[in-house]
Design an enzyme around this catalytic site. Sequence first.
Site, mmCIF file in Angstrom:
data_model
loop_
_atom_site.group_PDB
_atom_site.id
_atom_site.type_symbol
_atom_site.label_atom_id
_atom_site.label_comp_id
_atom_site.label_asym_id
_atom_site.label_seq_id
_atom_site.Cartn_x
_atom_site.Cartn_y
_atom_site.Cartn_z
ATOM 1 N N PRO A 1 0.784 -1.228 0.000
ATOM 2 C CA PRO A 1 0.000 0.000 0.000
ATOM 3 C C PRO A 1 0.822 1.287 0.000
ATOM 4 C CG PRO A 1 -0.153 -1.136 2.116
ATOM 5 C CD PRO A 1 0.509 -2.079 1.156
ATOM 6 N N ASN A 2 0.334 2.211 -0.796
ATOM 7 C CA ASN A 2 0.848 3.582 -0.907
ATOM 8 C C ASN A 2 2.165 3.685 -1.677
ATOM 9 O OD1 ASN A 2 -1.289 4.901 0.563
ATOM 10 N ND2 ASN A 2 -0.445 3.941 2.394
ATOM 11 N N ARG A 9 5.302 12.337 -2.909
ATOM 12 C CA ARG A 9 5.190 12.943 -1.573
ATOM 13 C C ARG A 9 6.277 12.398 -0.658
ATOM 14 N NH1 ARG A 9 -1.044 11.435 -1.204
ATOM 15 N NH2 ARG A 9 -1.372 12.041 -3.347
ATOM 16 N N TYR A 58 11.363 9.022 1.547
ATOM 17 C CA TYR A 58 11.393 7.940 0.563
ATOM 18 C C TYR A 58 12.149 8.290 -0.722
ATOM 19 C CZ TYR A 58 7.873 5.974 3.649
ATOM 20 O OH TYR A 58 7.225 5.489 4.751
ATOM 21 N N ASN A 65 8.042 -5.807 -0.673
ATOM 22 C CA ASN A 65 7.920 -4.615 0.164
ATOM 23 C C ASN A 65 6.441 -4.501 0.505
ATOM 24 O OD1 ASN A 65 7.790 -2.195 1.460
ATOM 25 N ND2 ASN A 65 9.015 -1.050 -0.035
ATOM 26 N N ALA A 92 3.104 -0.734 4.842
ATOM 27 C CA ALA A 92 2.641 -0.742 6.236
ATOM 28 C C ALA A 92 2.071 -2.099 6.661
ATOM 29 C CB ALA A 92 1.603 0.359 6.435
ATOM 30 N N GLU A 151 12.617 -9.726 2.077
ATOM 31 C CA GLU A 151 11.839 -8.558 2.519
ATOM 32 C C GLU A 151 12.652 -7.298 2.233
ATOM 33 O OE1 GLU A 151 11.059 -8.602 6.712
ATOM 34 O OE2 GLU A 151 10.080 -6.626 6.669
ATOM 35 N N HIS A 162 12.768 -2.848 2.243
ATOM 36 C CA HIS A 162 12.198 -1.542 2.582
ATOM 37 C C HIS A 162 13.125 -0.460 2.070
ATOM 38 C CE1 HIS A 162 9.142 -3.353 5.019
ATOM 39 N NE2 HIS A 162 10.075 -4.151 5.510
ATOM 40 N N ARG A 176 13.181 4.168 12.637
ATOM 41 C CA ARG A 176 11.985 5.032 12.577
ATOM 42 C C ARG A 176 11.105 4.786 13.814
ATOM 43 N NH1 ARG A 176 9.343 4.856 6.804
ATOM 44 N NH2 ARG A 176 8.327 6.697 7.706
HETATM 45 O O1 CA2 Z 1 10.471 1.916 3.810
HETATM 46 C C1 CA2 Z 1 9.628 1.219 3.225
HETATM 47 O O2 CA2 Z 1 9.840 0.718 2.121
HETATM 48 C C2 CA2 Z 1 8.249 1.016 3.865
HETATM 49 O O3 CA2 Z 1 7.812 -0.313 3.549
HETATM 50 C C3 CA2 Z 1 7.341 2.042 3.233
HETATM 51 C C4 CA2 Z 1 5.946 2.048 3.829
HETATM 52 C C5 CA2 Z 1 6.008 2.152 5.360
HETATM 53 O O4 CA2 Z 1 4.708 2.054 5.901
HETATM 54 C C6 CA2 Z 1 6.888 1.069 5.953
HETATM 55 O O5 CA2 Z 1 6.936 1.244 7.339
HETATM 56 C C7 CA2 Z 1 8.290 1.152 5.368
HETATM 57 C C8 CA2 Z 1 5.139 3.256 3.326
HETATM 58 C C9 CA2 Z 1 5.055 3.359 1.857
HETATM 59 C C10 CA2 Z 1 4.328 4.634 1.572
HETATM 60 O O6 CA2 Z 1 5.078 5.369 0.681
HETATM 61 C C11 CA2 Z 1 4.712 6.654 0.480
HETATM 62 C C12 CA2 Z 1 5.373 7.286 -0.537
HETATM 63 C C13 CA2 Z 1 5.094 8.585 -0.834
HETATM 64 C C14 CA2 Z 1 4.140 9.276 -0.094
HETATM 65 C C15 CA2 Z 1 3.478 8.645 0.941
HETATM 66 C C16 CA2 Z 1 3.763 7.319 1.218
#
Ligand code: CA2
Length: 144
Positions: A9-10, A17, A22, A71, A74, A95, A97, A104
């Site tokens: 997701p996301n 963003r 990221y 990946n 969340a 896995e 990230h 974090r």
């Molecule tokens: O660091 C990673 O790859 C995560 O899997 C990314 C997830 C986060 O919930 C994990 O804890 C770590 C979030 C991905 C959301 O990515 C976004 C990118 C741009 C704007 C908002 C969210």
Amino acid sequence: MRVLILNGPNLNLLGTRQPEVYGSTTLSDIEAMCRAHAPNADITFEQSNHEGVMIDTIHSAKATQDGIILNAGAYTHTSVALHDALASVELPCVEVHLSNIHAREAFRHHSYIAPVALGQIAGFGAQSYTLALDALQSHVKATT
Ligand code: CA2
């Protein structure tokens, strides 16, 4: 090697963003990097915002893939269902990230994926994916 690279997701929002967390690389940039890095691999690159779709994709991978790079976004920190899906298909999984989840918030420190993965690569941005490809490729070569 046939590999499913599955994003949760996301991650479709990458590059649009929160670049401070990221980076500015988009998910299609990461896909292109993976394809360029492992030109001989047969890569299926997917993203879903839906846990059930991700579970169905993992189930289908059993018959068609040699391994999975995941990946789970969340869902990493919440999903017993993804843990069970990975355990059920018995495919080697790395896995990944983008961010270092251990540096974090505390709620990101636990992963339901880690116990059913070969290992975890976190904190190297888009390079986490190419490192995962190398790790999976070595594992598959050594075990087949
Ligand atoms: O660091 C990673 O790859 C995560 O899997 C990314 C997830 C986060 O919930 C994990 O804890 C770590 C979030 C991905 C959301 O990515 C976004 C990118 C741009 C704007 C908002 C969210």
